[in-house]
Design a protein around this motif. Structure first.
Motif, PDB file in Angstrom:
ATOM      1  N   ARG A   1      79.004  56.387 -11.322  1.00 53.87           N
ATOM      2  CA  ARG A   1      77.915  57.288 -11.383  1.00 53.87           C
ATOM      3  C   ARG A   1      76.632  57.005 -11.145  1.00 53.87           C
ATOM      4  NH1 ARG A   1      77.966  60.530 -15.274  1.00 53.87           N
ATOM      5  NH2 ARG A   1      77.907  58.960 -16.848  1.00 53.87           N
ATOM      6  N   LEU A   2      75.828  58.103 -11.033  1.00 56.10           N
ATOM      7  CA  LEU A   2      73.844  57.005 -10.789  1.00 56.10           C
ATOM      8  C   LEU A   2      73.221  58.002 -11.926  1.00 56.10           C
ATOM      9  CD1 LEU A   2      73.093  56.998  -7.242  1.00 56.10           C
ATOM     10  CD2 LEU A   2      73.147  55.150  -8.542  1.00 56.10           C
ATOM     11  N   VAL A   3      73.302  57.383 -13.117  1.00 58.31           N
ATOM     12  CA  VAL A   3      72.347  58.251 -13.905  1.00 58.31           C
ATOM     13  C   VAL A   3      70.745  57.615 -14.260  1.00 58.31           C
ATOM     14  CG1 VAL A   3      74.349  58.178 -15.175  1.00 58.31           C
ATOM     15  CG2 VAL A   3      73.183  56.865 -15.986  1.00 58.31           C
ATOM     16  N   ILE A   4      69.890  58.597 -14.687  1.00 57.25           N
ATOM     17  CA  ILE A   4      68.849  58.073 -15.253  1.00 57.25           C
ATOM     18  C   ILE A   4      68.383  57.991 -16.994  1.00 57.25           C
ATOM     19  CG2 ILE A   4      66.305  58.710 -15.376  1.00 57.25           C
ATOM     20  CD1 ILE A   4      66.639  59.387 -12.131  1.00 57.25           C
ATOM     21  N   ASP A   5      68.897  56.847 -17.184  1.00 56.54           N
ATOM     22  CA  ASP A   5      68.923  56.848 -18.762  1.00 56.54           C
ATOM     23  C   ASP A   5      67.673  55.948 -19.543  1.00 56.54           C
ATOM     24  OD1 ASP A   5      69.576  54.460 -17.985  1.00 56.54           O
ATOM     25  OD2 ASP A   5      71.658  54.770 -18.588  1.00 56.54           O
ATOM     26  N   ALA A   6      67.646  54.836 -20.346  1.00 57.74           N
ATOM     27  CA  ALA A   6      66.735  54.270 -21.005  1.00 57.74           C
ATOM     28  C   ALA A   6      66.151  52.993 -20.006  1.00 57.74           C
ATOM     29  CB  ALA A   6      67.306  54.040 -22.159  1.00 57.74           C
ATOM     30  N   ARG A   7      67.424  52.398 -19.479  1.00 55.19           N
ATOM     31  CA  ARG A   7      67.460  51.782 -18.716  1.00 55.19           C
ATOM     32  C   ARG A   7      66.427  51.199 -17.423  1.00 55.19           C
ATOM     33  NH1 ARG A   7      73.496  51.298 -16.369  1.00 55.19           N
ATOM     34  NH2 ARG A   7      73.027  53.508 -15.942  1.00 55.19           N
ATOM     35  N   LEU A   8      65.825  53.141 -17.225  1.00 50.84           N
ATOM     36  CA  LEU A   8      64.809  52.727 -16.168  1.00 50.84           C
ATOM     37  C   LEU A   8      63.631  52.544 -16.449  1.00 50.84           C
ATOM     38  CD1 LEU A   8      64.525  53.253 -13.379  1.00 50.84           C
ATOM     39  CD2 LEU A   8      64.096  55.982 -13.477  1.00 50.84           C
ATOM     40  N   ALA A   9      63.809  53.653 -17.899  1.00 49.59           N
ATOM     41  CA  ALA A   9      62.205  53.191 -18.745  1.00 49.59           C
ATOM     42  C   ALA A   9      61.802  51.569 -18.871  1.00 49.59           C
ATOM     43  CB  ALA A   9      62.054  54.540 -20.024  1.00 49.59           C
ATOM     44  N   GLY A  10      62.955  50.638 -19.431  1.00 49.06           N
ATOM     45  CA  GLY A  10      62.668  49.929 -19.815  1.00 49.06           C
ATOM     46  C   GLY A  10      62.288  48.868 -18.246  1.00 49.06           C
ATOM     47  N   LEU A  11      62.710  49.128 -16.798  1.00 51.33           N
ATOM     48  CA  LEU A  11      62.353  48.948 -16.215  1.00 51.33           C
ATOM     49  C   LEU A  11      60.754  48.799 -15.620  1.00 51.33           C
ATOM     50  CD1 LEU A  11      63.263  46.827 -13.197  1.00 51.33           C
ATOM     51  CD2 LEU A  11      63.870  48.871 -12.302  1.00 51.33           C
ATOM     52  N   GLY A  12      60.326  50.595 -15.686  1.00 52.96           N
ATOM     53  CA  GLY A  12      58.765  50.687 -15.839  1.00 52.96           C
ATOM     54  C   GLY A  12      58.453  50.349 -16.656  1.00 52.96           C
ATOM     55  N   ALA A  13      58.609  49.256 -18.154  1.00 47.17           N
ATOM     56  CA  ALA A  13      58.293  48.365 -19.061  1.00 47.17           C
ATOM     57  C   ALA A  13      57.824  47.538 -18.187  1.00 47.17           C
ATOM     58  CB  ALA A  13      58.689  48.714 -20.356  1.00 47.17           C
TER      59      ALA A  13
END
Lengths: 241, 99
Positions: free
Chosen positions: B59-71
């Motif tokens: 599955r593709l999910v948008i979670d805290a990992r994407l925020a981590g990548l943004g940081a």
């Protein structure tokens, strides 16, 4: 800068090795015993393949079906090896031993270095620190089952993504590299829902490399400069900012 | 039978790792091989990042990992050192999950 290479490699090693706990716990809750969980981490030692094997067993699949899935996912390590060979130039027993630590993280860390000595150092330190920690944490996870907390609580999954991005970042100064990175990411993302875990990485990477070759093919007048060829030899492009 | 599966997996995965390292020199020095070798790192890193950050199984999910990548992106733009980028990504995701 060997000191930063050491710190960077061990940092990635710790963040990645800690995941062994989740593998150990998952393996024993899927019907494997502690020895089998530890044997997978010692002998197979490539995360996605280990999780795939356990996943098939947990779903009631045959062990050989698990093996087939696992080996298919491990095929990306073949391409990592091809990328690493000109940089590491391992011979004899060093190659036989070093082959075991050809995995995602050691490849990324090695190919992210400026020169060959740093690349070798990064490959060894990252690979072996992960190997030691991954196996210890597999044992801990297998013994403790699900009692130990989820490494995601500490954001370790996001840390690995951040580490890969930090390795990619200095390579994005030229257009072909940017295009190839974006194509790789896009194709891999698009394939996630339709293919087995691990395949999107290898397929996305393969499609991106083909696109990159097409980009440069029409411009036959552009020959690589000696500097570019030298960088190509060590599998390396731009320098870090 | 599980042991048979484990041994087959181990032999197969090791053979793939060793096979990649054992591609002969004359193949490695071809111009095409060198161009491919130059393109492999950004291609695989791009794919690795996408899967690492967006995939949860199939599955593709948008979670805290994407925020981590943004940081991580912000820290890289600020020219932060490697480990600061990695720690920043982890901390961002961990804090978001606490909320």
């Amino acid at each position: 800068m060997p000191r930063s290479v050491v710190a960077d490699s061990l940092g990635v090693g710790v963040a990645t090795g800690a995941y062994g706990v989740s593998f150990g716990a998952l393996a024993t809750t899927s019907g494997l015993d502690v020895w089998q969980a530890c044997a997978l981490s010692l002998l197979v030692f490539t995360g996605a393949s280990q999780f795939a094997f356990v996943g098939v067993i947990a779903a009631g699949g045959a062990p050989l079906a698990g093996a087939a899935t696992s080996i298919l996912l491990g095929s990306r390590n073949l391409f990592y090896g091809i990328g690493l060979a000109p940089v590491l130039r391992l011979r004899g027993w060093r190659r036989v031993v070093g082959a075991q630590i050809v995995i995602d993280e050691s490849t990324a860390m090695a190919l992210g270095q400026r020169d060959r000595d740093d690349a070798r150092l990064a490959f060894r330190l990252t690979g072996w620190s992960i190997f030691v920690l991954w196996n210890l944490m597999t044992l801990a996870g297998a013994l403790a089952g699900t009692a130990i907390g989820d490494p995601r609580t500490f954001g370790l999954d996001a840390a690995v993504g951040g580490a890969f991005l930090a390795l990619l970042w200095p390579r994005l100064t030229a257009v072909p590299q940017r295009v190839v990175a974006v194509v790789g990411a896009a194709v891999a993302t698009g394939l996630v829902p339709f293919t087995a875990a691990g395949l999107p990485i290898i397929l996305g990477g393969a499609v991106a490399v083909c696109v990159g070759l097409l980009l440069r093919a029409p411009d036959a007048s552009h020959r690589a400069t000696p500097a570019e060829r030298a960088e190509g030899q060590v599998g390396r492009k731009e320098e870090r900012p | 039978m599980i042991w048979v599966g484990i041994i087959v997996t181990a032999v197969g995965c090791y053979a793939l790792k060793l096979g990649g390292l054992s591609v002969p020199d004359r193949v490695l020095t071809r111009p095409l091989t060198q161009r491919v070798a130059l393109l492999i790192p950004p291609a695989l890193l791009g794919a690795l990042i996408a899967v690492q950050v967006l995939a949860d199984g199939q599955r593709l999910v948008i979670d805290a990992r994407l925020a981590g990548l943004g940081a991580a992106v912000v820290l890289l733009l600020l020219r932060a050192p490697f480990l600061v980028v990695v720690a920043g990504a982890a901390l961002t995701a961990a804090v978001l999950r606490l909320l």
